[in-house]
Design a protein around this motif. Structure first.
Motif, PDB file in Angstrom:
ATOM      1  N   GLY A  73       0.796  -1.227   0.000  1.00 21.52           N
ATOM      2  CA  GLY A  73       0.000   0.000   0.000  1.00 21.52           C
ATOM      3  C   GLY A  73       0.827   1.275   0.000  1.00 21.52           C
ATOM      4  O   GLY A  73       0.629   2.153  -0.864  1.00 21.52           O
ATOM      5  N   PRO A  74       1.777   1.429   0.928  1.00 22.17           N
ATOM      6  CA  PRO A  74       2.592   2.649   0.929  1.00 22.17           C
ATOM      7  C   PRO A  74       3.385   2.835  -0.361  1.00 22.17           C
ATOM      8  O   PRO A  74       3.553   3.961  -0.837  1.00 22.17           O
ATOM      9  CB  PRO A  74       3.520   2.439   2.130  1.00 22.17           C
ATOM     10  N   LYS A  75       3.871   1.742  -0.942  1.00 23.71           N
ATOM     11  CA  LYS A  75       4.623   1.845  -2.205  1.00 23.71           C
ATOM     12  C   LYS A  75       3.705   2.325  -3.328  1.00 23.71           C
ATOM     13  O   LYS A  75       4.117   3.120  -4.179  1.00 23.71           O
ATOM     14  CB  LYS A  75       5.221   0.485  -2.586  1.00 23.71           C
ATOM     15  N   VAL A  76       2.474   1.813  -3.339  1.00 23.96           N
ATOM     16  CA  VAL A  76       1.522   2.216  -4.373  1.00 23.96           C
ATOM     17  C   VAL A  76       1.278   3.723  -4.315  1.00 23.96           C
ATOM     18  O   VAL A  76       1.166   4.390  -5.351  1.00 23.96           O
ATOM     19  CB  VAL A  76       0.191   1.436  -4.196  1.00 23.96           C
ATOM     20  N   ILE A  77       1.207   4.276  -3.113  1.00 27.30           N
ATOM     21  CA  ILE A  77       0.978   5.710  -2.948  1.00 27.30           C
ATOM     22  C   ILE A  77       2.226   6.520  -3.273  1.00 27.30           C
ATOM     23  O   ILE A  77       2.159   7.563  -3.941  1.00 27.30           O
ATOM     24  CB  ILE A  77       0.513   6.020  -1.506  1.00 27.30           C
ATOM     25  N   GLU A  78       3.386   6.050  -2.823  1.00 26.98           N
ATOM     26  CA  GLU A  78       4.609   6.849  -2.909  1.00 26.98           C
ATOM     27  C   GLU A  78       5.386   6.662  -4.208  1.00 26.98           C
ATOM     28  O   GLU A  78       6.005   7.609  -4.702  1.00 26.98           O
ATOM     29  CB  GLU A  78       5.514   6.510  -1.718  1.00 26.98           C
ATOM     30  N   LEU A  79       5.389   5.442  -4.755  1.00 28.39           N
ATOM     31  CA  LEU A  79       6.155   5.169  -5.975  1.00 28.39           C
ATOM     32  C   LEU A  79       5.200   5.202  -7.163  1.00 28.39           C
ATOM     33  O   LEU A  79       4.428   4.275  -7.370  1.00 28.39           O
ATOM     34  CB  LEU A  79       6.845   3.802  -5.877  1.00 28.39           C
ATOM     35  N   LYS A  80       5.268   6.251  -7.933  1.00 32.15           N
ATOM     36  CA  LYS A  80       4.201   6.527  -8.898  1.00 32.15           C
ATOM     37  C   LYS A  80       4.062   5.486 -10.001  1.00 32.15           C
ATOM     38  O   LYS A  80       2.964   5.112 -10.371  1.00 32.15           O
ATOM     39  CB  LYS A  80       4.418   7.914  -9.519  1.00 32.15           C
ATOM     40  N   ASP A  81       5.168   5.026 -10.546  1.00 28.20           N
ATOM     41  CA  ASP A  81       5.078   4.108 -11.686  1.00 28.20           C
ATOM     42  C   ASP A  81       5.817   2.806 -11.409  1.00 28.20           C
ATOM     43  O   ASP A  81       6.487   2.261 -12.285  1.00 28.20           O
ATOM     44  CB  ASP A  81       5.644   4.772 -12.953  1.00 28.20           C
ATOM     45  N   ASP A  82       5.685   2.291 -10.201  1.00 25.90           N
ATOM     46  CA  ASP A  82       6.375   1.061  -9.824  1.00 25.90           C
ATOM     47  C   ASP A  82       5.516  -0.147 -10.193  1.00 25.90           C
ATOM     48  O   ASP A  82       4.489  -0.409  -9.550  1.00 25.90           O
ATOM     49  CB  ASP A  82       6.680   1.078  -8.327  1.00 25.90           C
ATOM     50  N   TYR A  83       5.937  -0.868 -11.201  1.00 28.62           N
ATOM     51  CA  TYR A  83       5.105  -1.951 -11.727  1.00 28.62           C
ATOM     52  C   TYR A  83       4.854  -3.041 -10.695  1.00 28.62           C
ATOM     53  O   TYR A  83       3.719  -3.521 -10.548  1.00 28.62           O
ATOM     54  CB  TYR A  83       5.751  -2.576 -12.971  1.00 28.62           C
ATOM     55  N   ASP A  84       5.890  -3.454  -9.975  1.00 28.08           N
ATOM     56  CA  ASP A  84       5.739  -4.579  -9.054  1.00 28.08           C
ATOM     57  C   ASP A  84       4.718  -4.286  -7.961  1.00 28.08           C
ATOM     58  O   ASP A  84       3.871  -5.133  -7.648  1.00 28.08           O
ATOM     59  CB  ASP A  84       7.086  -4.941  -8.425  1.00 28.08           C
ATOM     60  N   SER A  85       4.785  -3.105  -7.351  1.00 26.71           N
ATOM     61  CA  SER A  85       3.821  -2.785  -6.291  1.00 26.71           C
ATOM     62  C   SER A  85       2.411  -2.671  -6.856  1.00 26.71           C
ATOM     63  O   SER A  85       1.445  -3.114  -6.228  1.00 26.71           O
ATOM     64  CB  SER A  85       4.222  -1.498  -5.556  1.00 26.71           C
ATOM     65  N   ARG A  86       2.284  -2.094  -8.054  1.00 29.49           N
ATOM     66  CA  ARG A  86       0.949  -1.980  -8.663  1.00 29.49           C
ATOM     67  C   ARG A  86       0.398  -3.367  -9.020  1.00 29.49           C
ATOM     68  O   ARG A  86      -0.807  -3.619  -8.887  1.00 29.49           O
ATOM     69  CB  ARG A  86       1.006  -1.098  -9.914  1.00 29.49           C
TER      70      ARG A  86
END
Length: 384
Positions: free
Chosen positions: A225-238
């Protein structure tokens, strides 16, 4: 574990660039397709044009404007359009509301009486037009289940359960989520989190497989969740976020277990009366509800504290309270408030809400049917 039957025919097509597979996913017998979508973001991002280009060999009809909490009157406009154009297939391009609305239209097209009767009188579905999904907002799991919620004015009614309301396929491309605003991402994470707790934090009837699956989804949402919010275009977290939201309500963790859904029932009326986003109502209700139900949910709450939040030591009561506090902190960290005062609601608003809930509170909410008007007010007062 309770007896159960499990059936899920939805073909999931997951990953980058999977839109290219659209033509092969739709039956060649479908000549005319109606594209259903929401408020226009799919147009602004260029997604709708990509879909139209990939389906250039089909006749395409567009029906946009399906907004959150899809309204019956709007959906009936789509039904009339589909009938007049004699469409063969529906393609929902959007999040849960668009997919929910499309499911209803798929059945309403064929209903011999007033389609409202399927909602208000629970008339059986006669037939459906086949449909598929391109998911744009991960949250509800509607892309892989046979349920939906339709609104008429301030009334929200659950609809579905018929196996003909499963999509033929759902395309889940995590890169499509790159354009989503933080608010919608936070909402989606919370929505999925509460979907899991409604099936997990209930009575213990010895369902270790479902429990471990539920805990895995919750831990994934907490970690990603925090990565999805903070890392805008991070494929793995999305990707992990998108699949977690689908698994939260595709039926698998809910088989053989006892369900709750009281947080959702109370939350629906918060949306209807005050226009608060669905997921945000869940964040308002769940923590306080868990505190007021901590005795009946004690065994599962202690599992939740240990297996999801890693809380050990202390007294059982302290562990439970720490787990609920951590859940609140998690929701708030995603920008999703957990107190009614964030929406300028007070006790008089709670009284209005309890009045609106009166019909369903008469039979009681929760897995034990023990949440009456008095307890519901206590829960909401705890959320001020």
């Amino acid at each position: 574990m309770n007896n159960f039957e499990y059936y899920n025919p939805v073909k999931i097509v997951f990953g980058k660039d999977q839109l290219t597979k659209l033509p092969e996913l739709i039956s060649p017998n479908a000549k005319k397709i109606m594209l259903t979508y929401g408020g226009g973001s799919v147009i602004k991002t260029g997604l709708l044009d990509k879909i139209k280009n990939s389906l250039s060999d089909y006749q395409l009809i567009e029906f946009g404007g399906i907004l959150p909490n899809p309204q019956y009157d709007k959906l009936m406009q789509g039904v009339e359009l589909a009938k007049s154009e004699q469409v063969d297939f529906l393609l929902a391009v959007g999040g849960g509301s668009v997919i929910d609305g499309t499911k209803f239209m798929a059945a309403a097209i064929h209903h011999p009486t007033d389609p409202w009767n399927m909602l208000a009188k629970r008339e059986a579905i006669v037939d459906t037009t086949a449909f598929g999904c391109v998911l744009t907002l991960p949250a509800t799991g509607s892309e892989m289940n046979a349920f939906s919620v339709v609104s008429k004015g301030n009334e929200k009614i659950g609809f579905g359960g018929d196996p003909r309301l499963y999509a033929k396929f759902s395309i889940l491309d995590p890169t499509i989520t790159y354009t989503l605003p933080e608010k919608q991402l936070g909402n989606g994470i919370v929505d999925a989190f509460v979907h899991v707790t409604e099936q997990y934090l209930t009575q213990d009837i010895n369902t270790p497989i479902q429990d471990r699956m539920a805990e895995g989804i919750l831990k994934t949402l907490i970690e990603e969740g925090p990565k999805v919010i903070e890392l805008k275009d991070d494929y793995d977290s999305r990707a992990n976020y998108m699949w977690a939201t689908t698994c939260a309500l595709n039926g698998l963790i809910g088989v053989g277990v006892i369900h709750d859904w009281s947080t959702h029932m109370i939350g629906h009326n918060l949306t209807a009366l005050y226009g608060i986003d669905h997921a945000r109502t869940l964040a308002l209700v769940l923590p306080s509800l868990l505190r007021y139900q901590k005795e009946s949910k004690k065994h599962k709450l202690l599992m939740f504290a240990k297996n999801v939040w890693g809380i050990e030591g202390k007294t059982p009561e302290q562990r439970i309270e720490m787990a609920i506090n951590k859940t609140e902190d998690f929701f708030n960290s995603l920008g999703v408030p957990t107190k009614l005062k964030a929406y300028k609601l007070d006790e008089k608003d709670i009284d209005q809400l309890i009045e609106s809930l009166a019909p369903i509170l008469q039979t009681g909410l929760g897995e034990n049917r023990d949440i009456n008007a008095i307890k519901a007010k206590e829960i909401l007062m705890g959320a001020l």
